[in-house]
Motif scaffolding. Sequence first.
Motif: not given
Length: 515
Positions: A62-68, A132-138
């Motif tokens: 949901t963070e960094f504009g991922m929700a939609d 690599g690691a999806r930065i938004q998902e930490g």
Amino acid sequence: MAKDKKVLDLQKRKERVYLGGGTKAIEKQKEMGKLTARERVEALLDEGTFNEYDIFVQHSATEFGMADKELAGDGVIIGTGMICGNPVAIYAQDFTVFGGSLGLSHARKITKIMDYALNMRIPLIGINDSGGARIQEGVNALAGYGEIFFRNTLASGVIPQISVILGPCAGGAVYSPALTDFVFVVDKISKMFITGPEVIRTVLGEEITMEELGGARVHCERTGNAHFFAQSEDECFIQIRKLLSMIPQNNTAPAAQEEEEEPNTKTFKISSIVPADPTQPYDVRNVIRSLTDDSDFFEVQEMFAGNIVVGFGRIGGHTVGFVANQPLVMAGVLDCDSSDKAARFIRYCDSFNIPLVTLEDLPGYLPGVHQEHAGVIRHGAKLLYAYSEATVPKITVILRKAYGGGYIAMCSRHLRADFVFAWPGAEIAVMGPEGAANIIFRKEIADAEDPVAMRQEKIAEYKEKFANPYVAASKGYVDAVIDPSETRKSILHALNVSSDKTVYRPTKKHGIPPF
Ligand code: HXC
């Protein structure tokens, strides 16, 4: 009618997913000379056999504009299919979707197919093309990688694990391929590194391109991280299919036997491939091809540590793993890299019950400060460990030179070779005649009226007495001195005799190999 509507709806939903990251992203992928993830899977598997799962899985970030944001398949395709009629499990990262980056759902799809592969005891193929690691998902992304690494380790030695690098594979992501059995790369397309050029410039002030840092050639020739090099994705898929046709589906299944198209009747003359003069080089791959069905040899890590040759071939229909010194490169000496390369291959063959055929012709371990400081003691020990530990049938043929530590290391009787054959021209001794004469006849040579002539005489005397196969044969360290033209026949007989080989080793949790 209502049912048809639902089927149409399903079709539409699927088509949306099949579009991946959209036409623009697909165009960009093509501009880079790459196939899309789905095209890759279709090209690799037997036609029409791919069954895809988890097509509608979505992320829950949901963070960094991922929700939609809706990500097709969360950037990875998973499923099962067939290669040469045998089942495999496969995943392919889709770079067009958020750079193929790995978030929690993406990782869960991969670990799900890994679990299938392990439970069904079928090979696992991972096509890597990801930022690599999806930065938004930490930390969730990091957790995903950890779960993959754990499963790679769990499956190691149980099912074949194949990594295909068809794009970037950056950061910690590189450790999944590194934990698998075989890594395939494609020229100009594959890139593997822990820290990219950008970080290297910032931290160290060094300039390097991605290709120079972690391109396909670098990993085939220098680091040894990759095992197979291809010029194109299509060539790479042919290589994967070939490999799978030669190895077993799991560690309890036998490799598929294949009848020879034309029986190998090539008996070969010692002088035609292997020069009698032990200082003269030759290509040991020609010896291997003269032994295998249809003269077929599938080499592993062809471009790395060329002083040793490893790979698969069939003899009388049985898949065997060849390990051979290569006199064409540095006279076939053992060093750090060649020991690592051979040790790993031996462990693979042992895990998957593939008999080992060792062809020996080497002057020993490479001397020098560089090798000593690079840890040749530790690396060289890996080879001793791997051969000693292996319980598959082990057949050794001494073609020419077998000196010093090299004699022991290249699957000697003392490391429990089951069959040791030597050609009549073999020289089995502590060291080469020239060096030996200089040491043990130093005084006689120095005192002689003609030291040069005396030296030659003493070299000849040493050769006559020790540099032959008969001293070792007289002790039973060599089972048979054979005419070179009988080599294939002798190996085939040994394979037939040892097909039910059973040995017992002390019970232990595991050993501590010199990693
Ligand atoms: C989220 C990512 C991403 C990432 C790429 N994208 N990598 N999104 N997380 N890690 C997105 C981009 O924002 C872009 O989105 C799209 O994917 C395509 O990327 P581009 O940069 O336009 O592609 P390209 O120019 O070809 O460059 C590819 C790349 C670069 C070299 C891989 O994207 C890059 O450097 N990415 C970051 C690599 C990285 O440092 N990853 C983390 C490593 S650390 P839009 O919307 O613009 O199309 C790691 C830790 C794992 O992985 C540890 C495990 C133990």
